[in-house]
Design a protein around this motif. Sequence first.
Motif, PDB file in Angstrom:
ATOM      1  N   THR A 146       0.840  -1.191   0.000  1.00 54.90           N
ATOM      2  CA  THR A 146       0.000   0.000   0.000  1.00 54.90           C
ATOM      3  C   THR A 146       0.875   1.240   0.000  1.00 54.90           C
ATOM      4  O   THR A 146       1.799   1.344   0.798  1.00 54.90           O
ATOM      5  CB  THR A 146      -0.894   0.017   1.260  1.00 54.90           C
ATOM      6  N   TYR A 224      -7.670   8.342   1.590  1.00 64.21           N
ATOM      7  CA  TYR A 224      -7.199   7.820   0.300  1.00 64.21           C
ATOM      8  C   TYR A 224      -6.248   6.646   0.479  1.00 64.21           C
ATOM      9  O   TYR A 224      -6.414   5.593  -0.157  1.00 64.21           O
ATOM     10  CB  TYR A 224      -6.514   8.928  -0.494  1.00 64.21           C
ATOM     11  N   ASP A 227      -8.129   3.636   1.569  1.00 62.85           N
ATOM     12  CA  ASP A 227      -9.358   3.352   0.813  1.00 62.85           C
ATOM     13  C   ASP A 227     -10.550   3.234   1.761  1.00 62.85           C
ATOM     14  O   ASP A 227     -11.340   2.288   1.702  1.00 62.85           O
ATOM     15  CB  ASP A 227      -9.192   2.067  -0.002  1.00 62.85           C
ATOM     16  N   GLU A 228     -10.692   4.198   2.651  1.00 59.02           N
ATOM     17  CA  GLU A 228     -11.687   4.083   3.716  1.00 59.02           C
ATOM     18  C   GLU A 228     -13.126   4.080   3.210  1.00 59.02           C
ATOM     19  O   GLU A 228     -13.976   3.369   3.748  1.00 59.02           O
ATOM     20  CB  GLU A 228     -11.479   5.200   4.748  1.00 59.02           C
ATOM     21  N   GLY A 230     -14.164   3.100   0.140  1.00 59.84           N
ATOM     22  CA  GLY A 230     -14.370   1.819  -0.525  1.00 59.84           C
ATOM     23  C   GLY A 230     -14.517   0.694   0.478  1.00 59.84           C
ATOM     24  O   GLY A 230     -15.375  -0.202   0.315  1.00 59.84           O
ATOM     25  N   GLU A 231     -13.705   0.744   1.527  1.00 58.11           N
ATOM     26  CA  GLU A 231     -13.792  -0.253   2.589  1.00 58.11           C
ATOM     27  C   GLU A 231     -15.160  -0.196   3.272  1.00 58.11           C
ATOM     28  O   GLU A 231     -15.765  -1.228   3.579  1.00 58.11           O
ATOM     29  CB  GLU A 231     -12.691  -0.002   3.622  1.00 58.11           C
ATOM     30  N   SER A 347     -12.517   7.922  -9.096  1.00 59.15           N
ATOM     31  CA  SER A 347     -12.201   6.704  -9.840  1.00 59.15           C
ATOM     32  C   SER A 347     -11.024   6.912 -10.773  1.00 59.15           C
ATOM     33  O   SER A 347     -10.184   6.029 -10.954  1.00 59.15           O
ATOM     34  CB  SER A 347     -13.428   6.225 -10.622  1.00 59.15           C
ATOM     35  N   LEU A 350      -7.795   6.758  -8.746  1.00 59.11           N
ATOM     36  CA  LEU A 350      -7.505   5.377  -8.342  1.00 59.11           C
ATOM     37  C   LEU A 350      -7.015   4.555  -9.512  1.00 59.11           C
ATOM     38  O   LEU A 350      -6.064   3.784  -9.399  1.00 59.11           O
ATOM     39  CB  LEU A 350      -8.770   4.747  -7.738  1.00 59.11           C
TER      40      LEU A 350
END
Length: 360
Positions: A146, A224, A227-228, A230-231, A347, A350
Amino acid sequence: MTDIAASAQNEPHVPVMLDQVLDALVPHEGGIYVDGTFGNGGYTRGMLDAADDARVVAIDRDPNAIEAGQVLVDSASGRLSLVTGCFGDMDDLVPPVLRAWQAEAPDGIALDLGVSSMQLDQAERGFSFRNDGPLDMRMDAGSSDTPSAADVVNTYEPRDLAQIFKVLGEERQAKRIANAIVRRREDEPFTRTADLADLVSRVIGGKPQRIHPATRVFQALRIYVNDELGELARGLIAAEKLLAEGGRLAVVSFHSLEDRVVKRFFASRAGAVSNPSRHMPEAHSGPAPSFKLLTRKAQEPTEDEINRNPRARSAKLRSVERTGAPVHAVDASDAGMVALGLPRMMSGVLDAHAGTGGAS
Protein backbone atom coordinates in the motif's frame (compact mmCIF):
# COMPACT_ATOMS: atom_id res chain seq x y z
CA MET A 1 -15.92 -5.91 38.23
CA THR A 2 -15.53 -8.58 35.54
CA ASP A 3 -12.14 -9.65 34.18
CA ILE A 4 -13.14 -8.08 30.87
CA ALA A 5 -13.99 -4.74 32.47
CA ALA A 6 -10.83 -4.85 34.56
CA SER A 7 -8.72 -5.19 31.41
CA ALA A 8 -10.01 -1.76 30.31
CA GLN A 9 -8.68 0.17 33.31
CA ASN A 10 -5.70 1.61 31.42
CA GLU A 11 -7.58 1.97 28.15
CA PRO A 12 -6.11 4.87 26.07
CA HIS A 13 -9.06 5.00 23.68
CA VAL A 14 -12.57 5.88 24.83
CA PRO A 15 -15.20 4.21 22.62
CA VAL A 16 -17.54 6.79 21.13
CA MET A 17 -21.32 6.52 21.69
CA LEU A 18 -20.89 3.11 23.32
CA ASP A 19 -24.17 3.24 25.23
CA GLN A 20 -26.16 4.19 22.12
CA VAL A 21 -24.44 1.47 20.08
CA LEU A 22 -25.33 -1.15 22.68
CA ASP A 23 -28.90 0.16 22.81
CA ALA A 24 -29.09 -0.29 19.04
CA LEU A 25 -27.60 -3.80 19.03
CA VAL A 26 -29.47 -5.04 22.13
CA PRO A 27 -26.93 -7.79 22.98
CA HIS A 28 -28.64 -10.85 24.42
CA GLU A 29 -27.52 -13.98 26.22
CA GLY A 30 -25.82 -16.39 23.86
CA GLY A 31 -25.81 -13.90 20.97
CA ILE A 32 -23.09 -13.69 18.33
CA TYR A 33 -21.71 -10.25 17.48
CA VAL A 34 -19.10 -8.76 15.16
CA ASP A 35 -16.91 -5.77 16.03
CA GLY A 36 -15.62 -4.85 12.60
CA THR A 37 -13.23 -2.18 13.88
CA PHE A 38 -11.67 -3.62 17.03
CA GLY A 39 -9.11 -0.87 17.73
CA ASN A 40 -8.56 -0.96 21.47
CA GLY A 41 -11.57 -3.17 22.03
CA GLY A 42 -14.06 -0.69 23.51
CA TYR A 43 -17.10 -1.97 21.62
CA THR A 44 -15.99 -5.59 22.06
CA ARG A 45 -15.74 -5.17 25.84
CA GLY A 46 -19.14 -3.52 25.88
CA MET A 47 -20.78 -6.37 23.98
CA LEU A 48 -19.13 -9.06 26.08
CA ASP A 49 -20.13 -7.35 29.31
CA ALA A 50 -23.69 -6.58 28.16
CA ALA A 51 -24.89 -10.17 27.93
CA ASP A 52 -23.87 -13.46 29.56
CA ASP A 53 -22.35 -15.94 27.13
CA ALA A 54 -22.44 -13.47 24.25
CA ARG A 55 -19.56 -14.11 21.84
CA VAL A 56 -17.74 -11.62 19.63
CA VAL A 57 -15.74 -11.89 16.42
CA ALA A 58 -13.50 -8.80 16.33
CA ILE A 59 -11.67 -7.67 13.20
CA ASP A 60 -8.80 -5.22 12.72
CA ARG A 61 -6.31 -4.61 9.91
CA ASP A 62 -3.76 -3.08 12.31
CA PRO A 63 -1.32 -5.74 13.58
CA ASN A 64 -0.56 -3.56 16.62
CA ALA A 65 -4.23 -3.67 17.64
CA ILE A 66 -4.32 -7.43 17.16
CA GLU A 67 -1.24 -7.93 19.31
CA ALA A 68 -2.51 -5.65 22.08
CA GLY A 69 -5.91 -7.36 21.96
CA GLN A 70 -4.55 -10.75 23.02
CA VAL A 71 -4.92 -9.69 26.66
CA LEU A 72 -8.65 -9.28 26.10
CA VAL A 73 -8.83 -12.60 24.27
CA ASP A 74 -7.26 -14.32 27.29
CA SER A 75 -9.68 -12.67 29.71
CA ALA A 76 -12.76 -13.50 27.61
CA SER A 77 -12.57 -17.26 28.29
CA GLY A 78 -13.26 -18.41 24.74
CA ARG A 79 -15.95 -15.82 24.01
CA LEU A 80 -13.76 -13.67 21.74
CA SER A 81 -12.11 -14.48 18.44
CA LEU A 82 -9.72 -11.80 17.15
CA VAL A 83 -9.16 -11.84 13.39
CA THR A 84 -6.61 -9.92 11.31
CA GLY A 85 -8.11 -8.32 8.23
CA CYS A 86 -10.32 -5.58 6.81
CA PHE A 87 -13.95 -5.32 7.86
CA GLY A 88 -14.85 -5.02 4.17
CA ASP A 89 -13.90 -8.69 3.92
CA MET A 90 -15.99 -9.78 6.92
CA ASP A 91 -18.16 -12.03 4.76
CA ASP A 92 -14.98 -14.12 4.24
CA LEU A 93 -13.39 -13.63 7.68
CA VAL A 94 -16.37 -14.29 9.95
CA PRO A 95 -17.88 -17.57 8.60
CA PRO A 96 -14.89 -19.77 9.61
CA VAL A 97 -15.28 -18.57 13.21
CA LEU A 98 -19.04 -19.16 13.10
CA ARG A 99 -18.47 -22.72 11.90
CA ALA A 100 -15.99 -23.34 14.72
CA TRP A 101 -18.58 -22.04 17.18
CA GLN A 102 -21.35 -24.04 15.46
CA ALA A 103 -23.25 -20.80 14.93
CA GLU A 104 -25.16 -19.74 11.83
CA ALA A 105 -25.14 -15.94 11.62
CA PRO A 106 -24.30 -12.91 13.76
CA ASP A 107 -27.03 -11.13 15.71
CA GLY A 108 -25.33 -7.76 15.48
CA ILE A 109 -22.45 -5.90 13.82
CA ALA A 110 -20.80 -2.67 15.01
CA LEU A 111 -18.52 -0.40 12.97
CA ASP A 112 -16.60 2.57 14.41
CA LEU A 113 -15.14 4.31 11.37
CA GLY A 114 -11.94 6.25 10.92
CA VAL A 115 -8.70 6.36 12.84
CA SER A 116 -8.66 5.47 16.53
CA SER A 117 -7.44 7.75 19.29
CA MET A 118 -4.72 5.19 19.95
CA GLN A 119 -3.36 5.57 16.41
CA LEU A 120 -3.59 9.37 16.51
CA ASP A 121 -1.63 9.44 19.74
CA GLN A 122 1.21 7.32 18.33
CA ALA A 123 3.42 9.76 16.43
CA GLU A 124 5.29 6.94 14.70
CA ARG A 125 2.11 5.96 12.82
CA GLY A 126 2.10 9.26 10.94
CA PHE A 127 -1.61 10.09 11.32
CA SER A 128 -1.28 13.25 13.38
CA PHE A 129 -0.24 16.74 12.36
CA ARG A 130 0.17 17.66 16.03
CA ASN A 131 2.77 14.98 16.84
CA ASP A 132 5.68 14.82 14.42
CA GLY A 133 6.37 11.40 12.93
CA PRO A 134 7.04 9.61 9.65
CA LEU A 135 4.48 10.50 6.96
CA ASP A 136 2.88 7.06 6.72
CA MET A 137 -0.84 6.86 7.67
CA ARG A 138 -1.30 3.19 6.71
CA MET A 139 -3.75 1.40 8.98
CA ASP A 140 -1.91 -1.86 8.39
CA ALA A 141 1.25 -0.38 9.88
CA GLY A 142 3.71 -0.27 7.01
CA SER A 143 2.38 -2.73 4.44
CA SER A 144 4.66 -2.70 1.40
CA ASP A 145 1.59 -3.35 -0.80
CA THR A 146 0.00 0.00 0.00
CA PRO A 147 1.42 3.44 -0.86
CA SER A 148 2.10 5.58 2.19
CA ALA A 149 1.04 9.20 2.52
CA ALA A 150 4.65 10.15 1.70
CA ASP A 151 4.47 8.13 -1.54
CA VAL A 152 1.31 10.00 -2.49
CA VAL A 153 2.51 13.55 -1.82
CA ASN A 154 5.94 12.91 -3.35
CA THR A 155 4.87 11.21 -6.60
CA TYR A 156 1.29 12.09 -7.56
CA GLU A 157 0.53 14.71 -10.20
CA PRO A 158 -0.72 18.05 -8.87
CA ARG A 159 -4.19 17.53 -10.41
CA ASP A 160 -4.52 14.18 -8.60
CA LEU A 161 -3.39 15.65 -5.29
CA ALA A 162 -5.87 18.50 -5.72
CA GLN A 163 -8.70 16.03 -6.36
CA ILE A 164 -7.81 14.02 -3.27
CA PHE A 165 -7.71 17.14 -1.08
CA LYS A 166 -10.89 18.66 -2.56
CA VAL A 167 -13.05 15.54 -2.66
CA LEU A 168 -11.89 13.57 0.37
CA GLY A 169 -10.92 16.51 2.56
CA GLU A 170 -13.41 19.07 1.28
CA GLU A 171 -10.49 21.49 1.25
CA ARG A 172 -11.32 24.75 -0.56
CA GLN A 173 -7.68 25.60 -1.29
CA ALA A 174 -6.86 22.13 -2.64
CA LYS A 175 -5.25 23.34 -5.88
CA ARG A 176 -2.99 25.89 -4.15
CA ILE A 177 -1.87 23.31 -1.61
CA ALA A 178 -1.21 20.68 -4.30
CA ASN A 179 0.88 23.10 -6.37
CA ALA A 180 2.87 24.16 -3.30
CA ILE A 181 3.59 20.52 -2.44
CA VAL A 182 4.86 19.82 -5.96
CA ARG A 183 7.11 22.89 -5.96
CA ARG A 184 8.60 22.02 -2.57
CA ARG A 185 9.17 18.32 -3.27
CA GLU A 186 11.38 19.20 -6.25
CA ASP A 187 13.97 20.38 -3.73
CA GLU A 188 13.30 17.90 -0.93
CA PRO A 189 10.72 15.12 -0.57
CA PHE A 190 8.27 15.08 2.32
CA THR A 191 9.05 12.47 4.97
CA ARG A 192 7.62 13.91 8.21
CA THR A 193 4.11 14.89 9.28
CA ALA A 194 5.21 18.20 10.80
CA ASP A 195 6.90 19.20 7.53
CA LEU A 196 3.71 18.71 5.53
CA ALA A 197 1.54 20.34 8.21
CA ASP A 198 3.80 23.40 8.26
CA LEU A 199 3.63 23.82 4.49
CA VAL A 200 -0.17 23.55 4.45
CA SER A 201 -0.41 26.07 7.27
CA ARG A 202 1.76 28.54 5.35
CA VAL A 203 -0.32 28.13 2.19
CA ILE A 204 -3.65 28.63 3.94
CA GLY A 205 -2.38 31.37 6.28
CA GLY A 206 -4.87 33.93 7.55
CA LYS A 207 -6.46 34.23 10.97
CA PRO A 208 -6.36 31.39 13.51
CA GLN A 209 -9.06 28.81 12.77
CA ARG A 210 -11.19 26.55 14.95
CA ILE A 211 -9.37 23.54 13.50
CA HIS A 212 -5.73 23.17 12.49
CA PRO A 213 -5.16 24.32 8.87
CA ALA A 214 -3.80 20.87 7.92
CA THR A 215 -6.80 18.94 9.26
CA ARG A 216 -8.58 18.47 5.93
CA VAL A 217 -5.43 17.57 3.98
CA PHE A 218 -4.44 14.95 6.55
CA GLN A 219 -7.99 13.57 6.57
CA ALA A 220 -7.98 13.31 2.78
CA LEU A 221 -4.62 11.53 2.66
CA ARG A 222 -5.65 9.06 5.38
CA ILE A 223 -8.94 8.25 3.65
CA TYR A 224 -7.20 7.82 0.30
CA VAL A 225 -4.22 5.77 1.51
CA ASN A 226 -6.49 3.33 3.36
CA ASP A 227 -9.36 3.35 0.81
CA GLU A 228 -11.69 4.08 3.72
CA LEU A 229 -14.80 4.89 1.68
CA GLY A 230 -14.37 1.82 -0.53
CA GLU A 231 -13.79 -0.25 2.59
CA LEU A 232 -16.97 1.18 4.12
CA ALA A 233 -19.06 0.32 1.06
CA ARG A 234 -17.68 -3.23 1.00
CA GLY A 235 -18.30 -3.58 4.74
CA LEU A 236 -21.94 -2.50 4.48
CA ILE A 237 -22.55 -4.94 1.65
CA ALA A 238 -20.82 -7.73 3.60
CA ALA A 239 -22.90 -6.99 6.71
CA GLU A 240 -26.09 -7.32 4.67
CA LYS A 241 -24.96 -10.80 3.60
CA LEU A 242 -23.92 -11.93 7.09
CA LEU A 243 -26.61 -10.75 9.49
CA ALA A 244 -29.32 -13.06 10.76
CA GLU A 245 -32.93 -12.00 10.30
CA GLY A 246 -33.60 -9.55 13.11
CA GLY A 247 -29.86 -8.87 13.47
CA ARG A 248 -28.78 -5.28 13.79
CA LEU A 249 -26.06 -3.12 12.23
CA ALA A 250 -24.81 0.01 14.02
CA VAL A 251 -22.34 2.37 12.31
CA VAL A 252 -20.61 5.36 13.91
CA SER A 253 -19.15 7.82 11.40
CA PHE A 254 -17.11 10.97 11.97
CA HIS A 255 -17.40 13.10 8.86
CA SER A 256 -19.91 13.89 6.16
CA LEU A 257 -18.38 11.64 3.48
CA GLU A 258 -18.70 8.54 5.65
CA ASP A 259 -22.16 9.46 6.90
CA ARG A 260 -23.38 10.05 3.34
CA VAL A 261 -22.35 6.53 2.31
CA VAL A 262 -24.02 4.97 5.36
CA LYS A 263 -27.19 7.05 4.98
CA ARG A 264 -27.60 6.25 1.28
CA PHE A 265 -26.89 2.54 1.74
CA PHE A 266 -29.40 2.24 4.58
CA ALA A 267 -32.02 4.24 2.64
CA SER A 268 -31.58 2.12 -0.49
CA ARG A 269 -31.79 -1.17 1.45
CA ALA A 270 -34.76 0.02 3.52
CA GLY A 271 -36.75 1.24 0.51
CA ALA A 272 -36.79 4.75 1.96
CA VAL A 273 -37.39 6.79 -1.19
CA SER A 274 -38.65 10.34 -1.45
CA ASN A 275 -42.29 10.87 -2.37
CA PRO A 276 -43.41 13.51 -4.88
CA SER A 277 -45.99 14.67 -2.33
CA ARG A 278 -46.11 14.44 1.45
CA HIS A 279 -49.84 13.69 1.13
CA MET A 280 -49.19 10.47 -0.80
CA PRO A 281 -48.43 7.12 0.86
CA GLU A 282 -44.77 6.11 0.92
CA ALA A 283 -43.74 4.74 -2.45
CA HIS A 284 -41.61 1.66 -2.92
CA SER A 285 -40.39 -0.17 -5.97
CA GLY A 286 -37.65 -2.67 -6.56
CA PRO A 287 -36.43 -5.46 -4.27
CA ALA A 288 -38.05 -6.06 -0.91
CA PRO A 289 -36.29 -4.05 1.84
CA SER A 290 -33.39 -6.00 3.36
CA PHE A 291 -33.13 -3.58 6.28
CA LYS A 292 -35.51 -1.62 8.50
CA LEU A 293 -34.39 1.77 9.75
CA LEU A 294 -34.25 1.93 13.55
CA THR A 295 -34.12 5.74 13.54
CA ARG A 296 -35.02 8.18 10.76
CA LYS A 297 -32.21 10.55 11.64
CA ALA A 298 -28.67 9.97 12.81
CA GLN A 299 -28.13 9.94 16.56
CA GLU A 300 -25.48 12.22 18.03
CA PRO A 301 -23.43 12.02 21.24
CA THR A 302 -24.78 13.67 24.37
CA GLU A 303 -23.34 16.94 25.60
CA ASP A 304 -22.00 15.06 28.61
CA GLU A 305 -20.07 12.64 26.38
CA ILE A 306 -18.68 15.48 24.28
CA ASN A 307 -17.47 17.22 27.43
CA ARG A 308 -15.80 14.02 28.61
CA ASN A 309 -14.44 13.07 25.19
CA PRO A 310 -14.15 16.01 22.73
CA ARG A 311 -13.26 13.59 19.90
CA ALA A 312 -16.89 12.44 19.97
CA ARG A 313 -18.24 15.84 18.90
CA SER A 314 -18.55 14.99 15.17
CA ALA A 315 -19.81 11.41 15.62
CA LYS A 316 -23.09 10.21 14.12
CA LEU A 317 -24.74 6.84 14.71
CA ARG A 318 -27.09 5.18 12.23
CA SER A 319 -28.57 1.73 12.81
CA VAL A 320 -30.78 -0.75 10.99
CA GLU A 321 -32.34 -4.17 11.53
CA ARG A 322 -32.06 -7.01 9.00
CA THR A 323 -35.29 -8.27 7.52
CA GLY A 324 -35.88 -11.70 6.02
CA ALA A 325 -35.66 -10.36 2.45
CA PRO A 326 -32.91 -11.58 0.11
CA VAL A 327 -29.66 -9.65 -0.21
CA HIS A 328 -29.89 -6.91 -2.83
CA ALA A 329 -27.88 -7.23 -6.00
CA VAL A 330 -24.75 -5.06 -5.98
CA ASP A 331 -24.09 -2.60 -8.77
CA ALA A 332 -20.28 -2.43 -8.77
CA SER A 333 -20.12 0.12 -11.61
CA ASP A 334 -19.03 3.70 -11.03
CA ALA A 335 -22.69 4.75 -11.18
CA GLY A 336 -23.63 2.16 -8.60
CA MET A 337 -20.90 3.26 -6.22
CA VAL A 338 -21.80 6.93 -6.69
CA ALA A 339 -25.39 6.03 -5.81
CA LEU A 340 -24.05 4.83 -2.44
CA GLY A 341 -22.31 8.15 -1.90
CA LEU A 342 -18.77 7.38 -3.10
CA PRO A 343 -17.21 10.33 -4.97
CA ARG A 344 -17.39 9.93 -8.77
CA MET A 345 -14.23 11.85 -9.61
CA MET A 346 -11.98 9.65 -7.43
CA SER A 347 -12.20 6.70 -9.84
CA GLY A 348 -9.80 8.38 -12.29
CA VAL A 349 -7.20 8.96 -9.58
CA LEU A 350 -7.50 5.38 -8.34
CA ASP A 351 -7.22 3.95 -11.86
CA ALA A 352 -4.16 6.09 -12.64
CA HIS A 353 -2.32 4.74 -9.60
CA ALA A 354 -3.60 1.15 -9.55
CA GLY A 355 -0.92 -1.31 -8.48
CA THR A 356 1.32 1.36 -6.95
CA GLY A 357 3.21 -0.15 -4.01
CA GLY A 358 4.61 1.59 -1.00
CA ALA A 359 8.26 2.36 -0.64
CA SER A 360 8.30 1.08 2.97
